[in-house]
Design an enzyme around this catalytic site. Structure first.
Site, PDB file in Angstrom:
ATOM      1  N   HIS A  38       0.807  -1.228   0.000  1.00  0.00           N
ATOM      2  CA  HIS A  38       0.000   0.000   0.000  1.00  0.00           C
ATOM      3  C   HIS A  38       0.840   1.277   0.000  1.00  0.00           C
ATOM      4  O   HIS A  38       0.312   2.374   0.226  1.00  0.00           O
ATOM      5  CB  HIS A  38      -0.952   0.007   1.199  1.00  0.00           C
ATOM      6  CG  HIS A  38      -1.968  -1.086   1.160  1.00  0.00           C
ATOM      7  ND1 HIS A  38      -2.821  -1.266   0.090  1.00  0.00           N
ATOM      8  CD2 HIS A  38      -2.264  -2.072   2.047  1.00  0.00           C
ATOM      9  CE1 HIS A  38      -3.603  -2.311   0.325  1.00  0.00           C
ATOM     10  NE2 HIS A  38      -3.277  -2.821   1.496  1.00  0.00           N
TER      11      HIS A  38
ATOM     12  N   HIS B  70      -1.359  -9.594   8.793  1.00  0.00           N
ATOM     13  CA  HIS B  70      -2.010  -8.989   9.962  1.00  0.00           C
ATOM     14  C   HIS B  70      -2.389 -10.002  11.042  1.00  0.00           C
ATOM     15  O   HIS B  70      -3.087  -9.642  11.987  1.00  0.00           O
ATOM     16  CB  HIS B  70      -3.251  -8.171   9.563  1.00  0.00           C
ATOM     17  CG  HIS B  70      -2.932  -6.947   8.773  1.00  0.00           C
ATOM     18  ND1 HIS B  70      -3.838  -5.923   8.579  1.00  0.00           N
ATOM     19  CD2 HIS B  70      -1.807  -6.554   8.131  1.00  0.00           C
ATOM     20  CE1 HIS B  70      -3.291  -4.975   7.831  1.00  0.00           C
ATOM     21  NE2 HIS B  70      -2.055  -5.345   7.541  1.00  0.00           N
TER      22      HIS B  70
HETATM   23 FE   LIG Z   1      -0.722  -4.400   6.132  1.00  0.00          FE
HETATM   24 FE   LIG Z   2       0.316  -5.307   3.025  1.00  0.00          FE
END
Ligand SMILES: [Fe+2]
Ligand SMILES: [Fe+2]
Length: 266
Positions: A72, A181
């Site tokens: 990102h 995550h």
């Molecule tokens: Fe992430």
């Molecule tokens: Fe990521």
């Protein structure tokens, strides 16, 4: 007893709640672990996707030594020039050379030089160059300039992250996985002396779906229709690891997971 070096690495900071969780817990983490270095993955810090210069500066001002990123990285245009200007924020080293930013840096504390390298996996990820040869190039560039190296392997596939751990065992101090995550239960010191974990986890709302508002994520999956995603605001946690290293270059002594709820943070 030789001197030890302690590195706190914090997994993907998600949204404002993630940033507030990090900033709220840093003082007690400093008391408890006395880290010489703090490295944070900030790729989801701005509203859940990407990072801005303002947020990065806030983290650095709070004592973060280096920020790693991931898929990102380029969500917010305003960060492009900052990625070139600020030495301590890293996009994956195996992105295209023509893309803004750089993939490694050296930070110094307590007479120790720590190299930090940001990587992106190639499996199920968009990264312009192959990660295995590119990390070798990064280590070649850092040779002789650092005492320890921490590598953030931001990747989707557990196999690719495990393989990177083996590829770098004995050549760097730590390989920490990010991006999924969800913290994994495989933190260990590999035989060559490199600390390794497949995924550190995330810092932010555990009450969502890897950071996304739970109802929106569920609606999307159940109905298979497009829906706007927002960041969850439920149940903030900090996920990280502390790596302790000796004064022998590129050797870790231990890796400990840090999985802390932050119920008072809103
Ligand atoms: Fe992430
Ligand atoms: Fe990521």
């Amino acid at each position: 007893m030789s001197e030890t070096v302690s590195i706190l690495f914090v997994g993907d900071v998600v949204g404002g709640l993630g940033k507030r969780t990090l900033l709220a817990l840093l003082p007690s983490l400093r008391d408890r672990y006395a880290p010489d270095f703090i490295v944070v993955n900030g790729e989801n810090a701005a509203g859940g996707v990407g990072i801005t210069p303002k947020i990065a500066r806030e983290m650095l001002a709070a004592g973060v030594d280096a920020i790693t990123l991931g898929n990102h990285t380029y969500r917010h245009r305003e960060v492009y020039a900052y990625l070139d200007e600020e030495e301590r924020i890293l996009r994956p080293a195996n992105f295209l050379a023509s893309q803004p930013g750089h993939g490694w840096c050296v930070v110094r504390a307590s007479g120790t030089r720590l190299g930090v390298v940001s990587l992106s996996g190639n499996l199920f990820m968009k990264a312009g160059r192959a990660v295995f040869p590119e990390v070798d190039s990064a280590l070649h560039a850092l040779a002789g300039k650092v005492d320890h190296v921490l590598v953030d392997m931001h990747a989707e596939a557990t196999s690719e992250k495990v393989a990177m751990g083996w590829h770098l065992d004995g050549r760097v101090t730590a390989v920490v996985g990010t991006h999924t995550h969800v913290p994994t239960a495989d933190a260990r010191i590999l035989p060559g002396g490199t600390a390794y974990i497949t995924d550190v986890g995330m810092t932010g709302p555990r009450g969502g779906v890897i950071g996304v508002n739970r109802d929106q994520a569920l609606t999307s999956m159940v109905t298979q229709m497009p829906i706007r995603f927002e960041t969850s605001s439920e149940d903030p946690w900090l996920n990280g690891v502390v790596i302790r290293a000796s004064d022998e270059p590129m050797r870790a002594l231990e890796i400990e997971q840090v999985l802390l709820p932050a119920p008072g943070v809103v």
